[in-house]
Scaffold this active site. Structure first.
Site, short mmCIF file in Angstrom:
data_model
loop_
_atom_site.label_atom_id
_atom_site.label_comp_id
_atom_site.label_asym_id
_atom_site.label_seq_id
_atom_site.Cartn_x
_atom_site.Cartn_y
_atom_site.Cartn_z
N SER A 93 13.37 107.56 8.49
CA SER A 93 12.82 108.00 9.79
C SER A 93 11.74 107.02 10.27
CB SER A 93 12.30 109.43 9.74
OG SER A 93 11.53 109.71 8.60
N GLY A 138 9.41 106.92 4.53
CA GLY A 138 8.98 105.68 3.90
C GLY A 138 10.13 104.69 3.86
N LEU A 139 9.85 103.50 3.43
CA LEU A 139 10.85 102.45 3.35
C LEU A 139 11.99 102.83 2.40
CD1 LEU A 139 8.54 99.31 3.03
CD2 LEU A 139 9.88 99.96 5.05
N SER A 140 13.12 102.18 2.56
CA SER A 140 14.19 102.30 1.58
C SER A 140 13.65 101.85 0.22
CB SER A 140 15.37 101.41 2.00
OG SER A 140 16.42 101.48 1.06
N ALA A 141 13.97 102.58 -0.83
CA ALA A 141 13.52 102.29 -2.20
C ALA A 141 12.05 102.60 -2.42
CB ALA A 141 13.82 100.85 -2.61
N SER A 142 11.46 103.39 -1.52
CA SER A 142 10.06 103.79 -1.73
C SER A 142 9.95 104.91 -2.76
CB SER A 142 9.41 104.24 -0.41
OG SER A 142 10.08 105.38 0.11
N GLY A 143 11.04 105.63 -2.97
CA GLY A 143 11.04 106.74 -3.93
C GLY A 143 11.17 108.10 -3.28
N LYS A 144 11.50 108.14 -2.00
CA LYS A 144 11.59 109.41 -1.27
C LYS A 144 12.56 110.39 -1.92
CE LYS A 144 13.04 107.50 2.50
NZ LYS A 144 13.11 106.13 1.92
N SER A 145 13.78 109.94 -2.14
CA SER A 145 14.80 110.83 -2.68
C SER A 145 14.49 111.24 -4.12
CB SER A 145 16.18 110.17 -2.61
OG SER A 145 16.60 110.06 -1.26
#
Length: 199
Positions: free
Chosen positions: A105, A31-38
């Protein structure tokens, strides 16, 4: 290309899973940066470990301090970044560990190649689309990256001057502008239980 090398077989994944009484898998959060992945990956890793399930998180920033410190952010380097991580997560999964990756990615073909590597080895690969509107990601901007990209300080930034190709049919589709972190983790856990990856 390496030459004069031989693959040494030992235990199969099925044999390891039986001996360890564990299932391996790769959970690929994109997902986009700041989407909450991490954030979701950290919470999921904690949940799994508290349940006694072997899990390890590979973060898009963290791996660039070591394994991928020689790579930048051009399309070629991003491709190589994901190729290396795909191979590492495949090894984790084969070792009956659940690996959690939180990488933008952005290119579909790279994620499809990661899936192919796992499927050819008979290993579970679960793509999680951590979906959030660009404007929400920009409002969050915890690292100030969107602001720098808009100012032209950062080049090739996904969502601004570089594309993001969303998954076509991910196993799990999260909407982190509408779901809490706990709700997102619960959604993934439900899927893992349904697929009998965890009990």
């Amino acid at each position: 290309m390496a030459t004069n090398i031989t693959w040494h077989d030992n235990l199969s994944y099925a044999e390891r899973a039986k001996l360890t009484e564990r299932n391996g898998a790769t959970i690929w959060l994109t997902g986009l940066s700041a989407s909450g992945k991490s954030t979701v990956a950290c919470s999921l890793e904690t949940y799994l470990l508290k349940k006694g399930i072997q899990a390890y998180r590979l973060d898009g920033d963290n791996v660039r301090f070591g394994l991928n410190k020689d790579l930048g952010f051009s399309e070629k380097d991003r491709n190589e970044n994901i190729r290396r991580i795909s191979e590492v997560t495949k090894l984790f999964a084969d070792a009956c560990v659940i690996s959690l990756t939180s990488f933008i990615s952005p290119y579909r073909k790279d994620r499809e190649e990661a899936r192919r590597l796992h499927e050819e080895a008979g290993l579970p690969f679960i793509e999680i689309y951590v979906d959030v509107p660009l404007e929400v990601a920009e409002q969050r901007d915890p690292k100030g990256l969107y602001k720098k990209a808009r100012q032209g300080i950062i080049k090739n930034f996904t969502g601004i001057d570089d594309p993001y190709e969303p998954p076509i049919s991910p196993e799990v589709h999260l909407h982190t502008d509408k779901q809490t972190v706990n709700e997102s983790v619960e959604t993934i856990v439900e899927y893992l239980k349904k697929e009998k990856i965890i009990a």
